[in-house]
Design an enzyme around this catalytic site. Structure first.
Site, PDB file in Angstrom:
ATOM      1  N   ASP A 568     -37.889  16.653  40.313  1.00  0.00           N
ATOM      2  CA  ASP A 568     -38.687  15.460  40.577  1.00  0.00           C
ATOM      3  C   ASP A 568     -38.671  15.150  42.075  1.00  0.00           C
ATOM      4  OD1 ASP A 568     -40.128  13.227  39.192  1.00  0.00           O
ATOM      5  OD2 ASP A 568     -38.646  12.027  40.245  1.00  0.00           O
ATOM      6  N   GLU A 597     -42.068  19.427  41.671  1.00  0.00           N
ATOM      7  CA  GLU A 597     -43.183  18.496  41.488  1.00  0.00           C
ATOM      8  C   GLU A 597     -43.870  18.307  42.843  1.00  0.00           C
ATOM      9  OE1 GLU A 597     -44.191  13.840  40.385  1.00  0.00           O
ATOM     10  OE2 GLU A 597     -42.251  14.440  41.178  1.00  0.00           O
TER      11      GLU A 597
END
Length: 816
Positions: A568, A597
């Site tokens: 993330d 990401e």
């Protein structure tokens, strides 16, 4: 200066149409520039100055974008876009070839482009011809040929074939128009420096990747030049490179092969054939000199460790709290200390902005995800749990297996306060309300027995406020052993923390959210300045923090047996940390899958130092949504956009990208297509037949609806069989997954887009001596005859056609 620009529109059906051109070059007049019908191709030629123009066609009073042009959105309107480029903005590749009629040993070209210097531009002898190509700006030039014995001659004398060559240079000069004589041209914006013999490019031309001891990929990324053939010369061996793709600016070619002896030193170069002439290239130079070479020492290249098996797999993303409640006894009871002040049921419409109220909802109670009945401002309910757990994931393994899933991506499972669980409390412990570490290992083992790999979601940019190290700093301030793990601005915290509390005034936190304090990786810098440092030698690493995080991640690989991580917000962590992260985890398991990401172009993320893949928003999801759902991209723009990733990535890396249409951060695809199953199917066909790993966000396969977060995280509708549309879509997913599994061309093959004005057509193929598959998708409003393709590819795989015609939202997948 004005340039003649021809606009064309090829009608999909032969009928008399009134087609006009409307743009900012004619004040958007819809009746002034009518296209003429020339056998079904309508066209008009206008004189325009260099610049950028917006326009569209008006066909029978209806706005139609130019399918051959790129598009742009302005003021919520979509336009075709035209860039008229001045001749001065190109470098022209100008060929010269003369027959050696008089047995000269050496010939050069002299002219005003090289200040009449002898031997500045030599012609190279090949058989009975002397030839070369020069790089010239637009313009008219005077020149002559000069032989080694100081004899001069012009092209007229050369072409006459008379053995009468002047001993001085007083004969008439030849004239050259660079643009008219050129074989091709290159945009100056791509060039770092120019002379008439070579171009130094801004970007690398040749890239070499090493996948194992002896397996290498040679990549050539060239400025877009039509109809070129590219060959690798490796020592004395000539190896034809395969075309990968073109994004409208660059074109890429490659070959993956084994080197027999990696202890050798190899010389190599790229040979580019343009019609009857050749150019040569090394790392960043394009030249007419065949003697150019680069040196490869294979053992000096680091191995880019990537699991090629990943390309065979289909990914399924699960948010554990919303997938399946397998054990009611695990449901959150909010007895933990961190829920003390946030679990009491408030009065109706009494909650203030972002005020927390953690509670458990019934599985089918979804209205609160768009409007919380307890919210004073009618905000969405961010703090609701539904009770999904890891037991539920295990119970649904047969469902996943029947669907054809072979890779599961789990959103965070770590102990945390929130239902999304990015506010980690313990990086080495499964949340109690999802299960236990032992239970998770059992589930991973069961998934592996079913040939399903597992990756887990982790945010290493931040933790939760109840993470033990952060709690210790809150309690002890700078006397805490963890004080420098965070960027503190003010301490202590106020005794009463309410909705007016501004956390970023006290400590660095993700997007100002008080529950997500950011880690401090570099003791020399605070966030976000620390994130751009690539060289660890330029940083002062926070050793204890880094070691803790690495040990935590190793635990999940070594003790639990997971197969990778989805990272993330990795752009908000220093680059140098990800180098260490990759190096350490690949030592534990070389096949570990690392996905970042990244919403922007991958840049250097996927060159072997950081990740194996990214969430492919830029080169897959965004263009798919714009083309299939929103009609904001022309066919040409769409192909260029999805090709951009292929052009800039190693082949094995392209095959492992996470190709998504939706995720926990985006609107559900059902909402995007306005519940139109047929429109959705076209995008799915492309997803499962394009290069990369198809990704399914849980519930998308049964048409689960949802708007923005958190509404896009609804509980899975396990009663989906009651809805015919849900069942139909699920069966369509199964057919596509089976199709991909049975036709290796779709998972490992090359791709070739076939030019067509209205249809998206491409072939997938493994090698020239194996049969190819063709995919034809009609995303237009027209009925189009495809009989010639059906004749070439008669073995149908998946079709929606009638009498050799492909209608609106139709498709044809077949093989030879």
């Amino acid at each position: 200066m004005k340039y003649n620009i021809t606009f064309q529109y090829q009608a999909p059906i032969l009928s008399n149409l009134e087609i006009y051109l409307s743009g900012d070059f004619n004040n958007w007049d819809k009746r002034v520039n009518r296209l003429k019908d020339r056998g079904g191709v309508y066209e008009i030629t206008l004189q325009l100055q260099a610049g950028e123009y917006k326009y569209y066609f008006v066909i029978n009073n209806k706005k139609v974008l130019d399918p051959k042009a790129d598009t742009v959105t302005a003021d919520d309107e979509v336009y075709s876009i035209l860039k008229v480029t001045s001749n001065e903005e190109f470098i022209y590749i100008v060929p010269f070839r003369i027959k050696d009629q008089f047995n000269y040993e050496e010939i050069s070209i002299v002219g005003d482009f090289n200040k009449w210097k002898p031997n500045s531009n030599r012609l190279y002898k090949n058989g009975t011809n002397f030839s070369t190509s020069l790089f010239l700006s637009n313009g008219s030039y005077q020149f002559k040929y000069l032989a080694k014995d100081n004899r001069w001659f012009n092209e007229e004398e050369l072409n006459s074939g008379v053995d009468k060559i002047a001993l001085d240079n007083r004969s008439k000069n030849s004239l050259l128009d660079a643009k008219k004589r050129s074989q091709s041209s290159i945009n100056k914006n791509l060039i770092l420096s120019v002379d008439s013999n070579k171009l130094v490019m801004k970007n690398e031309i040749i890239k070499i990747y090493r996948y194992s001891d002896k397996l290498f990929e040679f990549n050539a990324i060239l400025p877009l030049m039509p109809r070129i053939k590219v060959t690798l010369q490796l020592n004395n061996e000539l190896i034809k490179l395969d075309f990968i793709a073109s994004d409208g600016v660059y074109c890429a070619f490659n070959k993956i092969m084994e080197l027999a002896d990696i202890d050798f030193i190899y010389s190599y170069k790229i040979i580019i054939a343009i019609k009857d002439f050749e150019l040569y290239a090394n790392q960043n130079t394009l030249t007419n000199n065949a003697l150019i070479n680069s040196v490869l020492v294979p053992v000096n290249l680091n191995i880019f460790q990537i699991d090629s098996d990943l390309a065979n797999r289909v990914m399924y993303q699960i948010m554990p709290d919303r997938f399946c409640n397998g054990d009611l006894s695990l449901n959150p009871n909010f007895k933990e200390d961190y829920y003390t002040k946030t679990k009491l049921t408030p009065k109706k419409a009494s909650l203030k902005h972002n005020q927390e109220y953690y509670h458990l909802a019934d599985w089918d109670e979804i209205d609160n995800l768009t409007m919380n009945p307890y919210s004073k401002d009618k905000e969405a309910d961010w703090f609701v749990f539904y009770g999904g757990d890891l037991v539920g994931v295990k119970k649904k393994i047969p469902y996943l297996k029947e669907l054809g899933i072979s890779l599961v991506y789990l959103n965070p499972i770590f102990c945390a306060k929130s239902p999304h669980r990015y506010d980690t409390i313990d990086f080495m412990k499964v949340d109690t309300h999802l299960g236990t570490n032992e239970m998770f290992k059992d589930i991973v083992d069961e998934l592996h027995r079913n040939d399903i790999k597992v990756i887990i979601d982790i945010a290493l940019n931040h933790c939760g406020v109840d993470f033990y190290a952060f709690k210790d700093t809150v309690l002890n301030g700078d006397k805490s052993g963890y004080w420098n793990w965070f960027d503190w601005k003010k301490w202590p915290l106020p005794k009463e923390i309410n909705e007016t509390f501004k956390a970023e005034d006290y400590y660095q936190c993700w997007w100002g959210m008080k529950d997500l304090p950011e880690f401090n990786f570099d003791l020399l810098r605070s966030s976000p300045e620390e994130n751009q440092v690539t060289d660890i030698a330029q940083a002062q690493p926070n050793v204890d923090l880094v070691n803790y995080l690495l040990c935590s991640m190793k635990y999940w690989i070594e003790s639990i047996g997971i197969d990778g991580f989805r990272l993330d917000v990795p752009e908000e962590v220093p680059f140098w940390f990800w180098k260490i992260f990759r190096s350490n985890l690949k030592k534990v398991n070389p096949d570990i899958y690392i996905v970042g990401e990244i919403w922007n172009p991958p840049g250097s993320w996927l060159q072997g130092e950081y990740f194996d893949a990214i969430m492919n928003y830029q080169s897959f999801k965004d263009p798919c949504v714009a083309y299939f759902y929103q009609s904001k991209l022309s066919l040409k723009s769409f192909i260029n956009s999805v090709s951009s990733g292929l052009v800039n990535l190693p082949e094995l890396v392209s095959m492992c990208q996470m190709n998504l249409l939706g995720s926990h951060d985006t609107i559900r695809i059902r909402r995007l297509v306005d519940s139109d199953l047929n429109k959705l199917k076209l995008a799915l066909i492309f997803q499962f037949t394009f290069i990369g790993i198809p990704h399914i966000y849980y519930g998308d396969e049964v048409f689960l609806d949802g708007n923005r977060d958190p509404d896009n995280r609804r509980p899975f509708p396990w009663d989906y069989e009651k809805d015919e549309n849900r069942v139909e879509l699920l069966e369509f997913y199964k057919r596509l997954i089976t199709l991909r599994q049975k036709n290796r061309q779709f998972s490992h093959g090359k791709i070739t887009f076939i030019e067509h004005q209205h249809l998206l057509i491409y072939e997938r193929w493994l090698s020239s001596d194996e049969k190819a598959c063709i995919v034809i998708i009609n995303n237009s409003q027209d009925k189009i005859n495809i009989s010639k393709y059906i004749e070439q590819y008669p073995q149908k795989l998946l079709t929606k056609i009638a009498s050799n015609n492909i209608s609106e939202l139709g498709y044809y997948l077949a093989t030879k």
